[in-house]
Design an enzyme around this catalytic site. Structure first.
Site, PDB file in Angstrom:
ATOM      1  CG  HIS A   1      -1.969  -0.997   1.256  1.00 19.89           C
ATOM      2  ND1 HIS A   1      -3.235  -0.784   0.767  1.00 19.89           N
ATOM      3  CD2 HIS A   1      -1.942  -2.263   1.717  1.00 19.89           C
ATOM      4  CE1 HIS A   1      -3.953  -1.889   0.947  1.00 19.89           C
ATOM      5  NE2 HIS A   1      -3.187  -2.800   1.522  1.00 19.89           N
TER       6      HIS A   1
ATOM      7  CE  LYS B   1      -6.688  13.887   0.605  1.00 25.91           C
ATOM      8  NZ  LYS B   1      -6.628  12.712  -0.237  1.00 25.91           N
ATOM      9  NE  ARG B   2      -3.953  10.001  10.505  1.00 23.61           N
ATOM     10  CZ  ARG B   2      -3.648   9.082  11.411  1.00 23.61           C
ATOM     11  NH1 ARG B   2      -4.444   8.047  11.619  1.00 23.61           N
ATOM     12  NH2 ARG B   2      -2.556   9.189  12.156  1.00 23.61           N
TER      13      ARG B   2
ATOM     14  CE  LYS C   1      -2.675  10.978   3.518  1.00 23.04           C
ATOM     15  NZ  LYS C   1      -3.295  10.081   2.522  1.00 23.04           N
TER      16      LYS C   1
ATOM     17  CB  THR D   1     -10.162   4.812  -0.678  1.00 21.78           C
ATOM     18  OG1 THR D   1      -9.600   5.174   0.584  1.00 21.78           O
ATOM     19  CG2 THR D   1      -9.490   3.561  -1.195  1.00 21.78           C
TER      20      THR D   1
ATOM     21  CE  LYS E   1     -14.029   5.728   1.279  1.00 21.38           C
ATOM     22  NZ  LYS E   1     -13.152   5.789   2.467  1.00 21.38           N
TER      23      LYS E   1
HETATM   24  C1  M8P Z   1       1.821   1.848   7.333  1.00 24.45           C
HETATM   25  C2  M8P Z   1       2.282   1.516   8.587  1.00 24.45           C
HETATM   26  C3  M8P Z   1       3.566   1.083   8.732  1.00 24.45           C
HETATM   27  C4  M8P Z   1       4.020   0.726   9.974  1.00 24.45           C
HETATM   28  C5  M8P Z   1       3.215   0.834  11.082  1.00 24.45           C
HETATM   29  C6  M8P Z   1       1.947   1.263  10.947  1.00 24.45           C
HETATM   30  C7  M8P Z   1       1.458   1.584   9.712  1.00 24.45           C
HETATM   31  C8  M8P Z   1       0.155   1.975   9.540  1.00 24.45           C
HETATM   32  C9  M8P Z   1      -0.296   2.300   8.290  1.00 24.45           C
HETATM   33  C10 M8P Z   1       0.539   2.243   7.204  1.00 24.45           C
HETATM   34  C11 M8P Z   1       0.054   2.587   5.874  1.00 24.45           C
HETATM   35  O1  M8P Z   1       0.651   2.275   4.896  1.00 24.45           O
HETATM   36  N1  M8P Z   1      -1.086   3.247   5.777  1.00 24.45           N
HETATM   37  C12 M8P Z   1      -1.735   3.542   4.692  1.00 24.45           C
HETATM   38  S1  M8P Z   1      -1.317   3.010   3.126  1.00 24.45           S
HETATM   39  N2  M8P Z   1      -2.816   4.281   4.687  1.00 24.45           N
HETATM   40  C13 M8P Z   1      -3.410   4.417   3.474  1.00 24.45           C
HETATM   41  O2  M8P Z   1      -4.427   5.034   3.339  1.00 24.45           O
HETATM   42  C14 M8P Z   1      -2.728   3.711   2.331  1.00 24.45           C
HETATM   43  O3  M8P Z   1      -3.548   2.642   1.846  1.00 24.45           O
HETATM   44  C15 M8P Z   1      -4.713   3.021   1.143  1.00 24.45           C
HETATM   45  C16 M8P Z   1      -5.440   1.764   0.752  1.00 24.45           C
HETATM   46  O4  M8P Z   1      -4.727   1.062  -0.216  1.00 24.45           O
HETATM   47  C17 M8P Z   1      -4.329   3.860  -0.065  1.00 24.45           C
HETATM   48  O5  M8P Z   1      -5.494   4.283  -0.704  1.00 24.45           O
HETATM   49  C18 M8P Z   1      -3.502   5.074   0.366  1.00 24.45           C
HETATM   50  O6  M8P Z   1      -3.043   5.763  -0.763  1.00 24.45           O
HETATM   51  C19 M8P Z   1      -2.310   4.618   1.195  1.00 24.45           C
HETATM   52  O7  M8P Z   1      -1.596   5.717   1.688  1.00 24.45           O
END
Ligand code: M8P
Length: 830
Positions: free
Chosen positions: A372, A563-564, A569, A671, A675
């Protein structure tokens, strides 16, 4: 005795607990109030009624749940197991009513009791068991899996404290603990009968058995028990009701007892506390922090419980261990569950006496990995000493996997030592670390990215060597979101309009929205479309008023970024544009300007200082702009506190403009962008993540594109990026930065935003200044387009009409066909 309240509900023919008629629902809600809550109508609080109603709804899912489980055990269909450290499922009541198709009857039943369904729905405390997009994706996929009648189980952690609640004090984010379980959770079912032991620490011993086999025993320092807590997840208007199974950690009682008998009471209590700590709290970061022992333990805990549960179910199905990968597939949601590679090997080899090669075949065939993120700081690695300390046996297995894997690489690429070093599961540069993305890739039969651009970059960069070695392993599966929650539930007015215009059925085949195109020039339809948006904007305006006190004009253009909060971003790029508009109005108070209401929302990781400063800046701008008489209401800036699923329900449907402005190459998919699109917002965005595909689908004439492309970003960086040159060559940009630096938005404190401005001027890692001019130009186009109401409405309709690709049903269909090889199983009710 005569004075005691009695059950005064009418006799109803329909069966208790399953009847779907109004009278049966009414009777059962009151029954629950009395029998489960111990309350009676005259004194019941709204929360009591919420619980009574939720239990009545839950009862209606039970027959489906039982039939579903029974069918899976009886059939030899493969089950998809979605392993995720996060499931951001959002409030359950409204969604369950929609999926069961009983919303209208429940509404009537409540009305007969003098209660309002919407008020009860609003009471629900949402389970915030995720940080953002990644956790929400897992929840959307569960909805689609059930709706598509795919045998599936979601596996994760039942955190006692989910993502913190965000409050804003003096413009700063303040984190408040999320006590979501305080008043009880009617949706979960505790399963003390489904529990497993998980070991930690200690050492290993090896010996050779009678058959000459090399055997290893793990002598752990301590053991924790994981107990299943199930949340039923019904599909939309089908009988399938899959399970989200979350693990709660408990102390192993016999341990307590041993210590207690030995007189070490304090050690026994300590043990109990330590065990329960494991599932206590969700890490509120969306990237790793160095050395978080507890987080590694959490990951191993839920992965081990889940795999043991799958092995239990395999036995229940009466299948031999050799059929594991025919019966189960486990999708790893990022690297967080990637320890599954080593744990499945351990369970097979150490606990089931399977030979290494057979175990390896089973493991690889059973596992698949979704990546991701490409952000280097978000790629998980664990320090070797920490890993060794927490999971000694698993480290041994990882070494063995690595040694065999590197032999394979050596054969393919003899003498290429640099390649071996890059591909090794152990990073040996400096202090040694275990590379979880490499482990997940080596141990899976399929690896996918989450949008076309992301997958391409994944193959070219982070996993390039692996894509070269095993090109057939790599695929793209562009993310999707569930239209049941993000259209039907959260935008009922739009849903009615869609039903009446193109007929029902769009919610399960979202490509049917294309039929809307035929109405894009129909004046009567355009009016209705606008009326829906207007009503949604009024609802958001009311929420803004009650949450922040800010009064916004619901006829202004609602320009939204939720978003976060993260530098990549680029919420601060949006902020710089607002300051630019503000400066224009200050220079020329009579300037004619499209009235805009800028809405921001999102949480910052508690330790992410720059993100918190960005929140403070937005609130500082809001304070100045909203109260400046020169602005005269033409601009409003709102930071909507505590952006979560519940608040998202009112925010997405009210947007005119969706801000998707990340630096190209940084947002894997996004995502929220989907929406917004489904709800008729136009996008201003970069060619990043799924924006690329959104623009392809919507048509470039219906999308406001700006900014450098990913390859241009790379080129600018290569050739040496000097953000200060951009600031100096554009008066408006320079003035905006100077105004921030002057303390204008920090009540005269010229130090507060100094780190932010300096960072932009001298480093600007995400090229905010490089994209500023192009962003402002496109925003001018947005303002211009808004002036032509008919044109805008048409573009809005086109966005919804062409959003079909972004249904999570399409995405799950692709996982089923290309990665899992799973087909639906129809569930019959007795
Ligand atoms: C990575 C981490 C790594 C270590 C410890 C905790 C973690 C928590 C979250 C993440 C992480 O990668 N989080 C994401 S990836 N949050 C998102 O929204 C992401 O995934 C979505 C679903 O595929 C994507 O739409 C986003 O672009 C992407 O940033």
């Amino acid at each position: 005795m005569d004075d005691l309240p009695t059950l005064k509900t009418p006799a109803v023919a329909e069966p208790a607990r399953s009847g779907l008629g109004v009278a049966a629902l009414q009777r059962d809600i009151v029954d629950n109030l009395i029998c489960l809550q111990g309350r009676y109508p005259e004194i019941a609080t709204p929360h009591d009624w919420y619980m009574a109603l939720s239990f009545a709804v839950r009862d209606r899912m039970m027959a489906r749940r039982v039939a579903t489980t029974h069918a899976y055990v009886a059939s030899d269909a493969k089950v998809a197991c979605y392993l995720s450290a996060e499931f951001l499922i959002g409030p359950q009541l409204g969604n369950n009513l929609i999926n069961l198709g009983i919303e209208s009857n429940v509404r009537d039943a409540l009305q007969a009791l003098g209660l309002d369904l919407d008020a009860l729905v609003a009471i629900e405390e949402e389970p915030g068991l995720g940080n953002g997009g990644l956790g929400r994706l897992a929840a959307c996929y569960l909805d689609s899996l059930s709706t598509l009648e795919i045998p599936a189980i979601g596996y994760g952690i039942r955190y006692e404290f989910g993502i913190f609640d965000q409050e804003i004090k003096d413009g700063w984010q303040v984190e408040v603990t999320d006590k979501w379980l305080q008043k009880g959770n009617p949706w979960e079912i505790l399963r003390p009968d489904v529990a497993f032991y998980v070991n930690f620490g200690g050492r290993t011993e090896s010996w050779t058995d009678e058959q000459g086999r090399y055997c290893v025993r793990w002598i752990p320092a301590y053991t924790v028990k994981g107990v299943a807590v199930d949340t039923p997840t019904p599909g939309f208007r089908v009988n399938t009701c899959n399970t989200l199974r979350l693990w709660k950690s408990e102390a192993v009682e016999s341990f307590d007892l041993q210590d207690f008998n030995a007189g070490d009471y304090y050690e026994a209590v300590h043990e109990k506390v330590r065990s329960e700590t494991l599932s206590k709290v969700l890490y509120p970061n969306d990237e790793p922090e160095a050395g978080k022992r507890l987080r590694l333990a959490q990951q191993y805990f839920f992965v081990s419980c889940s795999l043991q549960d799958m092995l239990r179910l395999l036995a229940l199905k009466g299948e031999p261990i050799s059929r594991f990968a025919d019966m189960f597939t486990a999708q790893l949601n990022d690297t967080h569950p990637s320890i599954a590679v080593a744990e499945l090997m351990r369970l097979l080899i150490d606990e089931r006496n399977v030979e290494w090669d057979d175990a390896w075949t089973i493991t690889r065939n059973a596992l698949a990995y979704t990546n991701h993120t490409l952000l280097p700081e978000a790629l998980e690695t664990w320090s070797l000493p920490l890993f060794q300390d927490v999971l000694p046996r698993l480290l041994e297995i990882i070494y063995e996997i690595n040694s065999r894997f590197l032999d394979e690489v050596r054969q393919r690429f003899p003498g290429d030592h640099a390649r071996l070093a890059r591909m090794s599961l152990i990073d040996e540069h400096g202090a040694k670390r275990v590379r979880m993305a490499n482990l997940a890739t080596v141990g899976s039969h399929a690896v996918n990215g989450v949008a076309a651009l992301h997958t391409r970059l994944l193959e070219q960069t982070v996993l390039h060597d692996f894509a070269e070695l095993w090109p057939e392993k790599f695929r793209n599966v562009t993310n999707g979101v569930t239209p049941r929650r993000f259209m039907m539930l959260s935008n009922p007015k739009l849903s009615v309009l869609l039903d009446e215009t193109i007929g029902e059925g769009w919610a399960t085949d979202l490509t049917k929205l294309r039929k809307l195109e035929a109405y894009a020039d129909d004046p009567a339809f355009l009016d209705r479309w606008r009326a829906v948006k207007q009503a949604n904007k009024q609802a958001l305006a009311a929420r803004i008023k009650s949450e922040t006190g800010i009064v916004v004009d619901p006829t202004a253009l609602f320009d939204i970024q939720v978003k976060r909060i993260h530098e990549y971003k680029r919420q601060h790029l949006n902020a710089l544009y607002i300051i630019t508009l503000y400066l224009r109005l200050r220079r020329d108070p009579n300037l004619s300007m499209t009235p805009r209401c800028f809405v921001f929302g999102g949480k910052a990781a508690p330790g992410y200082w720059m993100a918190k400063l960005i929140i403070r800046l937005i609130n500082g701008i809001a304070e100045v702009v909203n109260n400046d008489p020169t602005v005269n209401g033409r601009l409003k800036v709102v930071f909507f506190p505590d952006f979560n699923i519940k608040n998202a329900h009112t925010i997405y449907p009210a947007a005119d403009l969706s801000e998707q402005i990340s630096t190209a190459g940084k947002e894997a998919s996004g995502t929220g962008n989907m929406k917004f699109m489904m709800n008729g917002a136009l996008t201003i965005g970069t060619l990043d993540g799924a924006n690329v595909e959104i623009r392809e689908e919507a048509g470039e004439e219906n999308f406001f594109l700006f900014g450098l492309t990913e390859s241009e970003v790379e080129r600018v960086r290569r050739e040496g990026y000097h953000p200060d040159n951009y600031a100096n060559s554009n008066d408006e940009l320079r003035e905006a930065l100077d105004l921030v630096a002057s303390g204008h938005f920090s009540r005269g404190d010229a130090n507060m935003f100094r780190p932010l401005v300096d960072n932009l001027r001298w480093s600007d890692p995400f090229l905010v200044l490089a994209d500023y001019v192009s962003y402002v130009a496109r925003q001018e186009d947005v303002s211009h387009a808004w002036q032509d109401t008919k044109r805008w409405t048409r573009m809005s309709i086109m966005n919804t009409a062409r959003s079909g690709k972004f249904s999570s049903d399409r995405a799950i269909g692709e996982y089923c066909e290309h990665i899992w090889n799973i087909r639906p199983v129809k569930i019959a009710l007795e």
